[in-house]
Design a protein around this motif. Structure first.
Motif, PDB file in Angstrom:
ATOM      1  N   GLN A   1      12.126  -4.962  -1.083  1.00 37.38           N
ATOM      2  CA  GLN A   1      12.502  -3.557  -0.990  1.00 37.38           C
ATOM      3  C   GLN A   1      11.369  -2.652  -1.453  1.00 37.38           C
ATOM      4  OE1 GLN A   1      16.114  -3.322  -3.339  1.00 37.38           O
ATOM      5  NE2 GLN A   1      17.402  -3.476  -1.512  1.00 37.38           N
ATOM      6  N   ALA A   2      10.676  -3.052  -2.508  1.00 33.75           N
ATOM      7  CA  ALA A   2       9.562  -2.241  -3.009  1.00 33.75           C
ATOM      8  C   ALA A   2       8.463  -2.118  -1.965  1.00 33.75           C
ATOM      9  CB  ALA A   2       9.016  -2.857  -4.295  1.00 33.75           C
ATOM     10  N   ASP A   3       8.158  -3.213  -1.259  1.00 37.22           N
ATOM     11  CA  ASP A   3       7.149  -3.156  -0.190  1.00 37.22           C
ATOM     12  C   ASP A   3       7.579  -2.197   0.918  1.00 37.22           C
ATOM     13  OD1 ASP A   3       5.537  -5.008  -1.470  1.00 37.22           O
ATOM     14  OD2 ASP A   3       6.248  -6.721  -0.295  1.00 37.22           O
ATOM     15  N   ALA A   4       8.849  -2.278   1.292  1.00 44.70           N
ATOM     16  CA  ALA A   4       9.358  -1.403   2.346  1.00 44.70           C
ATOM     17  C   ALA A   4       9.322   0.062   1.919  1.00 44.70           C
ATOM     18  CB  ALA A   4      10.783  -1.808   2.718  1.00 44.70           C
ATOM     19  N   THR A   5       9.611   0.316   0.655  1.00 44.85           N
ATOM     20  CA  THR A   5       9.563   1.690   0.156  1.00 44.85           C
ATOM     21  C   THR A   5       8.144   2.230   0.173  1.00 44.85           C
ATOM     22  OG1 THR A   5      11.577   1.575  -1.174  1.00 44.85           O
ATOM     23  CG2 THR A   5       9.872   3.084  -1.926  1.00 44.85           C
ATOM     24  N   LEU A   6       7.158   1.432  -0.235  1.00 41.68           N
ATOM     25  CA  LEU A   6       5.768   1.893  -0.178  1.00 41.68           C
ATOM     26  C   LEU A   6       5.358   2.223   1.248  1.00 41.68           C
ATOM     27  CD1 LEU A   6       5.551   1.061  -3.145  1.00 41.68           C
ATOM     28  CD2 LEU A   6       3.302   0.104  -2.617  1.00 41.68           C
ATOM     29  N   ALA A   7       5.767   1.377   2.196  1.00 44.87           N
ATOM     30  CA  ALA A   7       5.445   1.632   3.597  1.00 44.87           C
ATOM     31  C   ALA A   7       6.110   2.915   4.079  1.00 44.87           C
ATOM     32  CB  ALA A   7       5.879   0.441   4.452  1.00 44.87           C
ATOM     33  N   ALA A   8       7.347   3.144   3.656  1.00 40.84           N
ATOM     34  CA  ALA A   8       8.067   4.347   4.080  1.00 40.84           C
ATOM     35  C   ALA A   8       7.428   5.602   3.507  1.00 40.84           C
ATOM     36  CB  ALA A   8       9.530   4.251   3.644  1.00 40.84           C
ATOM     37  N   ILE A   9       6.980   5.556   2.257  1.00 43.11           N
ATOM     38  CA  ILE A   9       6.309   6.720   1.665  1.00 43.11           C
ATOM     39  C   ILE A   9       5.023   7.013   2.414  1.00 43.11           C
ATOM     40  CG2 ILE A   9       5.190   7.625  -0.401  1.00 43.11           C
ATOM     41  CD1 ILE A   9       7.157   5.893  -2.052  1.00 43.11           C
ATOM     42  N   THR A  10       4.259   5.989   2.693  1.00 45.85           N
ATOM     43  CA  THR A  10       3.002   6.177   3.427  1.00 45.85           C
ATOM     44  C   THR A  10       3.263   6.777   4.798  1.00 45.85           C
ATOM     45  OG1 THR A  10       2.032   4.277   2.268  1.00 45.85           O
ATOM     46  CG2 THR A  10       0.954   5.007   4.301  1.00 45.85           C
ATOM     47  N   ALA A  11       4.331   6.332   5.471  1.00 45.54           N
ATOM     48  CA  ALA A  11       4.659   6.838   6.798  1.00 45.54           C
ATOM     49  C   ALA A  11       5.058   8.311   6.773  1.00 45.54           C
ATOM     50  CB  ALA A  11       5.777   6.000   7.418  1.00 45.54           C
ATOM     51  N   LEU A  12       5.519   8.789   5.632  1.00 43.22           N
ATOM     52  CA  LEU A  12       5.877  10.207   5.516  1.00 43.22           C
ATOM     53  C   LEU A  12       4.651  11.120   5.613  1.00 43.22           C
ATOM     54  CD1 LEU A  12       8.436  10.123   2.539  1.00 43.22           C
ATOM     55  CD2 LEU A  12       8.963  10.496   4.958  1.00 43.22           C
ATOM     56  N   ARG A  13       3.479  10.574   5.304  1.00 44.15           N
ATOM     57  CA  ARG A  13       2.226  11.344   5.274  1.00 44.15           C
ATOM     58  C   ARG A  13       2.381  12.592   4.404  1.00 44.15           C
ATOM     59  NH1 ARG A  13      -1.417   9.659   8.967  1.00 44.15           N
ATOM     60  NH2 ARG A  13      -2.499  11.667   8.902  1.00 44.15           N
ATOM     61  N   PRO A  14       2.797  12.428   3.138  1.00 42.89           N
ATOM     62  CA  PRO A  14       2.991  13.587   2.270  1.00 42.89           C
ATOM     63  C   PRO A  14       1.668  14.283   1.978  1.00 42.89           C
ATOM     64  CG  PRO A  14       3.125  11.568   1.007  1.00 42.89           C
ATOM     65  CD  PRO A  14       3.074  11.163   2.448  1.00 42.89           C
ATOM     66  N   ARG A  15       1.733  15.598   1.830  1.00 37.81           N
ATOM     67  CA  ARG A  15       0.508  16.332   1.501  1.00 37.81           C
ATOM     68  C   ARG A  15       0.157  16.185   0.029  1.00 37.81           C
ATOM     69  NH1 ARG A  15       1.290  22.463   0.279  1.00 37.81           N
ATOM     70  NH2 ARG A  15       3.509  22.709  -0.149  1.00 37.81           N
ATOM     71  N   LEU A  16       1.132  15.786  -0.787  1.00 40.50           N
ATOM     72  CA  LEU A  16       0.894  15.536  -2.204  1.00 40.50           C
ATOM     73  C   LEU A  16       1.935  14.540  -2.687  1.00 40.50           C
ATOM     74  CD1 LEU A  16      -0.788  16.397  -4.717  1.00 40.50           C
ATOM     75  CD2 LEU A  16       0.999  18.099  -5.187  1.00 40.50           C
ATOM     76  N   VAL A  17       1.500  13.567  -3.506  1.00 37.16           N
ATOM     77  CA  VAL A  17       2.400  12.573  -4.078  1.00 37.16           C
ATOM     78  C   VAL A  17       2.436  12.781  -5.590  1.00 37.16           C
ATOM     79  CG1 VAL A  17       2.873  10.116  -4.405  1.00 37.16           C
ATOM     80  CG2 VAL A  17       1.887  10.919  -2.253  1.00 37.16           C
ATOM     81  N   LEU A  18       3.646  12.935  -6.126  1.00 38.33           N
ATOM     82  CA  LEU A  18       3.828  13.151  -7.554  1.00 38.33           C
ATOM     83  C   LEU A  18       4.568  11.942  -8.131  1.00 38.33           C
ATOM     84  CD1 LEU A  18       4.830  16.932  -7.579  1.00 38.33           C
ATOM     85  CD2 LEU A  18       2.565  15.895  -7.778  1.00 38.33           C
ATOM     86  N   PRO A  19       3.856  11.077  -8.863  1.00 39.14           N
ATOM     87  CA  PRO A  19       4.474   9.856  -9.380  1.00 39.14           C
ATOM     88  C   PRO A  19       5.125  10.073 -10.741  1.00 39.14           C
ATOM     89  CG  PRO A  19       2.145   9.831  -9.857  1.00 39.14           C
ATOM     90  CD  PRO A  19       2.415  11.123  -9.112  1.00 39.14           C
ATOM     91  N   GLY A  20       5.906   9.084 -11.159  1.00 39.69           N
ATOM     92  CA  GLY A  20       6.520   9.139 -12.465  1.00 39.69           C
ATOM     93  C   GLY A  20       5.553   8.926 -13.600  1.00 39.69           C
ATOM     94  N   HIS A  21       4.425   8.277 -13.319  1.00 37.37           N
ATOM     95  CA  HIS A  21       3.396   8.022 -14.319  1.00 37.37           C
ATOM     96  C   HIS A  21       2.035   8.229 -13.664  1.00 37.37           C
ATOM     97  CE1 HIS A  21       6.313   6.314 -17.153  1.00 37.37           C
ATOM     98  NE2 HIS A  21       6.895   5.795 -16.088  1.00 37.37           N
ATOM     99  N   GLY A  22       1.113   8.776 -14.416  1.00 34.79           N
ATOM    100  CA  GLY A  22      -0.215   9.015 -13.878  1.00 34.79           C
ATOM    101  C   GLY A  22      -0.308  10.351 -13.167  1.00 34.79           C
ATOM    102  N   ARG A  23      -1.432  10.559 -12.550  1.00 37.79           N
ATOM    103  CA  ARG A  23      -1.736  11.846 -11.940  1.00 37.79           C
ATOM    104  C   ARG A  23      -1.207  11.968 -10.522  1.00 37.79           C
ATOM    105  NH1 ARG A  23      -8.070  12.991 -13.658  1.00 37.79           N
ATOM    106  NH2 ARG A  23      -7.737  13.012 -15.938  1.00 37.79           N
ATOM    107  N   ALA A  24      -1.009  13.221 -10.126  1.00 40.91           N
ATOM    108  CA  ALA A  24      -0.700  13.501  -8.729  1.00 40.91           C
ATOM    109  C   ALA A  24      -1.867  13.083  -7.854  1.00 40.91           C
ATOM    110  CB  ALA A  24      -0.406  14.978  -8.554  1.00 40.91           C
ATOM    111  N   GLY A  25      -1.583  12.793  -6.583  1.00 43.93           N
ATOM    112  CA  GLY A  25      -2.656  12.385  -5.697  1.00 43.93           C
ATOM    113  C   GLY A  25      -2.318  12.624  -4.247  1.00 43.93           C
ATOM    114  N   ARG A  26      -3.343  12.510  -3.435  1.00 45.32           N
ATOM    115  CA  ARG A  26      -3.179  12.577  -1.982  1.00 45.32           C
ATOM    116  C   ARG A  26      -3.572  11.248  -1.385  1.00 45.32           C
ATOM    117  NH1 ARG A  26      -4.239  17.789  -3.585  1.00 45.32           N
ATOM    118  NH2 ARG A  26      -3.002  19.398  -2.540  1.00 45.32           N
ATOM    119  N   LEU A  27      -2.901  10.854  -0.319  1.00 50.05           N
ATOM    120  CA  LEU A  27      -3.162   9.565   0.299  1.00 50.05           C
ATOM    121  C   LEU A  27      -4.230   9.667   1.362  1.00 50.05           C
ATOM    122  CD1 LEU A  27       0.485   8.202   0.664  1.00 50.05           C
ATOM    123  CD2 LEU A  27      -1.073   8.058  -1.312  1.00 50.05           C
ATOM    124  N   ASP A  28      -5.073   8.658   1.444  1.00 47.36           N
ATOM    125  CA  ASP A  28      -6.104   8.615   2.486  1.00 47.36           C
ATOM    126  C   ASP A  28      -5.460   8.406   3.845  1.00 47.36           C
ATOM    127  OD1 ASP A  28      -8.041   8.905   0.562  1.00 47.36           O
ATOM    128  OD2 ASP A  28      -8.432   6.751   0.414  1.00 47.36           O
TER     129      ASP A  28
END
Length: 208
Positions: free
Chosen positions: A181-208
């Motif tokens: 499920q975790a692998d599928a969730t990572l793939a789904a987030i990447t497919a969203l092509r978000p302009r900014l990702v805000l995680p629960g830990h660490g810094r905000a980032g943008r995906l390549d």
């Protein structure tokens, strides 16, 4: 409170995990709240902020570093606190955590029932629009009832992943309840092509 982009802020008062604030027209939504020991600081920060009324708190998952101060925020604001149905059952003790590591973690940090918020459960099978344009989406793997939040192209992903050098990566294996499920969730987030990702830990980032 630090503005990351228009209408999205990171809350400095939260401890243990990142907490965010979304200004959505005449309503404000908090995403995650940190550990319970940061509750007073978080409430004071929200009280001092010049923002619309806080109507909703979305907890991405049941871990104490994300839900710990939700009860304090709810007492202060009267906000609805949302949590995935599967995680709500674990939090209430109706079902055990899904892995040995998580069962040990549960025994070591049993939540005080007096400090648990009144919960409104999110469907684990479909997305929920709690504010116009703000979607809460099932994102299981880290926990069974983990969710993420989508708002104007921004993805608030809780502990579904960390952001590193333009890519998503898993948290350490023992913290993952279901790797498939975790692998599928990572793939789904990447497919969203978000302009900014805000995680629960660490810094905000943008995906390549």
């Amino acid at each position: 409170m630090r503005e990351l982009i228009d209408s999205v802020h990171r809350l400095d008062g939260a401890r243990g995990a990142n907490a965010y604030l979304i200004e959505a027209a005449d309503r404000s939504v908090v995403v995650d709240t940190g550990v319970a020991s940061g509750g007073q600081r978080l409430v004071a920060e929200l009280r001092a902020a010049r923002i619309p009324a806080i109507t909703d708190v979305v907890i991405t998952h049941y871990d104490p570093d994300h839900i710990g101060s939700a009860a304090a925020v709810q007492r202060e604001t009267g906000a609805t606190v949302w949590l995935g149905a599967a995680d709500a059952r674990i939090l209430r003790g109706e079902v055990p955590p899904p892995t040995r590591t998580r069962r040990v973690m549960r025994r070591m940090s049993r939540p005080d029932r007096a400090e648990q918020p009144q919960l409104t459960e999110l469907s684990d099978d479909s997305e929920t629009e709690i504010v116009p344009g703000l979607l809460v989406v099932p994102a299981p793997g880290h926990t069974p009832g983990h969710h993420l939040v989508r708002w104007r192209g921004v993805a608030f992903i809780g502990d579904a992943a960390l952001v590193s050098k333009g890519r998503l990566r898993h948290l350490p294996g023992p913290l993952i309840s279901d790797r498939g499920q975790a692998d599928a969730t990572l793939a789904a987030i990447t497919a969203l092509r978000p302009r900014l990702v805000l995680p629960g830990h660490g810094r905000a980032g943008r995906l390549d």
